[in-house]
Design an enzyme around this catalytic site. Structure first.
Site, PDB file in Angstrom:
ATOM      1  N   ASP A   1      -2.375  -5.911   1.216  1.00 36.04           N
ATOM      2  CA  ASP A   1      -1.571  -4.510   1.155  1.00 36.04           C
ATOM      3  C   ASP A   1      -0.567  -4.592   1.831  1.00 36.04           C
ATOM      4  OD1 ASP A   1      -3.693  -2.351   1.434  1.00 36.04           O
ATOM      5  OD2 ASP A   1      -5.181  -3.540   2.822  1.00 36.04           O
TER       6      ASP A   1
ATOM      7  N   GLU B   1       1.295  -1.304  -0.229  1.00 36.53           N
ATOM      8  CA  GLU B   1      -0.240   0.155   0.041  1.00 36.53           C
ATOM      9  C   GLU B   1       1.324   1.359   0.090  1.00 36.53           C
ATOM     10  OE1 GLU B   1      -3.513   2.093   0.600  1.00 36.53           O
ATOM     11  OE2 GLU B   1      -2.714   0.851  -0.844  1.00 36.53           O
TER      12      GLU B   1
END
Length: 252
Positions: free
Chosen positions: A108, A80
């Site tokens: 992420d 992310e």
């Protein structure tokens, strides 16, 4: 809301959020609730990764100070916050190196200790509802899901919370602080309600250019995770300028 975001979050998180929104043709000055949500999600991802390493024996350890020991490896790979091309490059590299199944959607984080991708969620609603939405979207048992709420609740795949209790408590405390700061400025209701958000947007557009009061708590510390990402998207001079201009709103 835009003023609050720029005052409450680390400048580098704000910059990453702006880049992410512009990549999808969104304007942080107009979609301010989304701007706040992205900054919050980014900060949680970085806090999730902070201080966690793997030693020579393959054990997960927590090191809170910069350690010259080069044999320590970061436990989490942060996906992310990177542009999509770079993010998929990182994911492909991890899959080629570890043999992990390539996810359909960008996750992420990657956990080198548990050898799994992680999807982090931050919700303003019930955690179990948001968890089910994430699970239905991802449709993969290989990606671990961990959801946090602004009320201190959390939910994770098979009740496996990955981190120690203290690390998770730091994240929950930060989320609660963000909620309290929003509420003190009359922003929380618009953050959780689309109808209220429209009203707030009209107010924001009328008062653009005015500085809101400074928050009582500001995240000034640069996350170790951000220090890793920083060279990829920002040179040191630009970073120094951002830090120098941090909290530039004058007191009324």
């Amino acid at each position: 809301m835009e003023d609050f975001v720029r005052q409450c979050f680390n400048p580098m998180i704000v910059e990453l959020a702006e880049k992410a929104m512009k990549e999808y043709g969104e304007d942080p000055k107009i979609e301010t609730n989304k701007f706040a949500a992205i900054c919050t999600h980014l900060e949680v991802c970085f806090m999730y990764s902070d201080f966690h390493f793997i030693n020579e024996q393959g054990e997960s350890i927590i090191v809170e100070l910069d350690d010259p020991n080069a044999l320590l490896k970061h436990r989490f790979e942060i996906i992310e916050g990177r542009d999509r091309t770079m993010a998929w490059t990182v994911v492909n590299s991890i899959c080629n190196t570890t043999g992990a199944e390539k996810p359909k959607f960008l996750p992420d984080l990657y956990d080198y200790k548990e050898n799994r991708f992680i999807e982090i969620g931050v919700t303003r609603r019930e955690v179990h509802i948001y968890y089910l939405e994430k699970a239905n979207k991802i449709k993969s048992e290989k990606t671990h899901i961990h959801i946090f709420s602004f009320t201190g609740e959390e939910m994770a795949t098979k009740a496996d919370y990955t981190l120690d209790e203290e690390s998770r408590a730091r994240i929950k405390t930060r989320l609660f602080t963000i909620r309290q700061e929003m509420a003190s400025r009359g922003l929380w209701d618009s953050f959780v309600s689309p109808k209220e958000a429209k009203k707030q947007l009209k107010k924001d557009l009328k008062s653009q250019g005015q500085c809101a009061g400074s928050p009582t708590k500001v995240s000034r510390r640069t996350s170790p995770a951000l220090r890793i990402l920083e060279p990829m998207w920002m040179d040191s001079n630009r970073t120094a300028t951002l830090r120098a201009s941090f909290l530039k709103c004058p007191k009324k």
